[in-house]
Scaffold this active site. Sequence first.
Site, PDB file in Angstrom:
ATOM      1  N   ARG A  55       0.693  -1.301   0.035  1.00  0.00           N
ATOM      2  CA  ARG A  55      -0.046  -0.186  -0.207  1.00  0.00           C
ATOM      3  C   ARG A  55       0.934   1.270  -0.135  1.00  0.00           C
ATOM      4  O   ARG A  55       0.294   2.367  -0.324  1.00  0.00           O
ATOM      5  CB  ARG A  55      -1.157  -0.104   1.075  1.00  0.00           C
ATOM      6  CG  ARG A  55      -2.115  -1.084   1.102  1.00  0.00           C
ATOM      7  CD  ARG A  55      -2.963  -1.096   2.041  1.00  0.00           C
ATOM      8  NE  ARG A  55      -2.538  -1.603   3.457  1.00  0.00           N
ATOM      9  CZ  ARG A  55      -2.264  -2.709   3.772  1.00  0.00           C
ATOM     10  NH1 ARG A  55      -2.619  -3.849   3.041  1.00  0.00           N
ATOM     11  NH2 ARG A  55      -1.514  -2.980   4.863  1.00  0.00           N
ATOM     12  N   GLU A  92       6.309  -9.967  15.270  1.00  0.00           N
ATOM     13  CA  GLU A  92       6.083 -10.573  16.596  1.00  0.00           C
ATOM     14  C   GLU A  92       6.393 -11.997  16.664  1.00  0.00           C
ATOM     15  O   GLU A  92       6.890 -12.547  17.805  1.00  0.00           O
ATOM     16  CB  GLU A  92       4.486 -10.445  16.856  1.00  0.00           C
ATOM     17  CG  GLU A  92       4.044 -10.686  18.281  1.00  0.00           C
ATOM     18  CD  GLU A  92       2.397 -10.268  18.390  1.00  0.00           C
ATOM     19  OE1 GLU A  92       1.858  -9.859  17.424  1.00  0.00           O
ATOM     20  OE2 GLU A  92       1.917 -10.402  19.385  1.00  0.00           O
TER      21      GLU A  92
HETATM   22  P1  AMP Z   1       4.625  -2.069  11.186  1.00  0.00           P
HETATM   23  O1  AMP Z   1       5.895  -2.691  10.778  1.00  0.00           O
HETATM   24  O2  AMP Z   1       4.231  -2.955  12.370  1.00  0.00           O
HETATM   25  O3  AMP Z   1       4.910  -0.669  11.569  1.00  0.00           O
HETATM   26  O4  AMP Z   1       3.446  -2.237  10.191  1.00  0.00           O
HETATM   27  C1  AMP Z   1       3.467  -1.521   9.195  1.00  0.00           C
HETATM   28  C2  AMP Z   1       2.939  -2.395   7.901  1.00  0.00           C
HETATM   29  O5  AMP Z   1       1.961  -3.283   8.247  1.00  0.00           O
HETATM   30  C3  AMP Z   1       2.285  -1.383   6.886  1.00  0.00           C
HETATM   31  O6  AMP Z   1       2.941  -1.676   5.608  1.00  0.00           O
HETATM   32  C4  AMP Z   1       0.862  -1.611   6.824  1.00  0.00           C
HETATM   33  O7  AMP Z   1       0.516  -1.552   5.842  1.00  0.00           O
HETATM   34  C5  AMP Z   1       0.614  -2.777   7.755  1.00  0.00           C
HETATM   35  N1  AMP Z   1      -0.276  -2.470   8.803  1.00  0.00           N
HETATM   36  C6  AMP Z   1      -0.036  -2.814  10.270  1.00  0.00           C
HETATM   37  N2  AMP Z   1      -0.968  -2.860  10.958  1.00  0.00           N
HETATM   38  C7  AMP Z   1      -1.986  -2.637  10.256  1.00  0.00           C
HETATM   39  C8  AMP Z   1      -3.359  -2.073  10.692  1.00  0.00           C
HETATM   40  N3  AMP Z   1      -3.877  -2.354  11.870  1.00  0.00           N
HETATM   41  N4  AMP Z   1      -4.148  -1.607   9.617  1.00  0.00           N
HETATM   42  C9  AMP Z   1      -3.507  -1.678   8.154  1.00  0.00           C
HETATM   43  N5  AMP Z   1      -2.320  -2.124   8.126  1.00  0.00           N
HETATM   44  C10 AMP Z   1      -1.486  -2.164   9.068  1.00  0.00           C
END
Ligand code: AMP
Length: 176
Positions: A63, A100
């Site tokens: 995205r 995780e």
């Molecule tokens: P992070 O590495 O945990 O910051 O996760 C970021 C990536 O996971 C991004 O590319 C987001 O598209 C996706 N992502 C994580 N959590 C969500 C959520 N609650 N809703 C939508 N996309 C998420």
Amino acid sequence: MEDRLDRVRSLIRDVPDFPKPGILFKDITPMLGDAAAFAVVLDVLAERYASQGVKKILGVEARGFIFGAALAVRMGVGFVPARKPAKLPWRTDRVTYALEYGSDSIEIHKGSFAPGERVLVVDDVIATGGTAVAAVELARLQGAEVVGAAFVIELSFLDGRAKLPPGLDVFSVLRF
Ligand code: AMP
């Protein structure tokens, strides 16, 4: 601008327990389908970085491509895709980061950035921050100067921005 952002916010759909139980997924597709709302997001980002000498945008699969590529065209700069392993056809640099449970990796083509080139990292959501940290690392690995990391949505309660390198400018259009 606040009114317009309220409207954008109202077009983010919460989907509970997707893709797995306990995750509240922020679905951006209603906002993408609304020409005015999508344009507001791009306006906010383009204005914020207009005078920062950005030469390329690094967008994270998948995205991050939607906003990163549109913003790159809007700003008149290049776009570099960071992809999941084994998707890019040529030689790549890879960074692996912890999830995780287990780990994940992202890659960019070698030579995507010139030394000192000013780069903005873009993704749709910052959750734990792991993906963004890896993207910043990839750009720096190739000698790029990362001017900041920008997100459409920040899940503030997860405090992902605290994981990003100290001093790095972190910005989100909407905070939840
Ligand atoms: P992070 O590495 O945990 O910051 O996760 C970021 C990536 O996971 C991004 O590319 C987001 O598209 C996706 N992502 C994580 N959590 C969500 C959520 N609650 N809703 C939508 N996309 C998420």
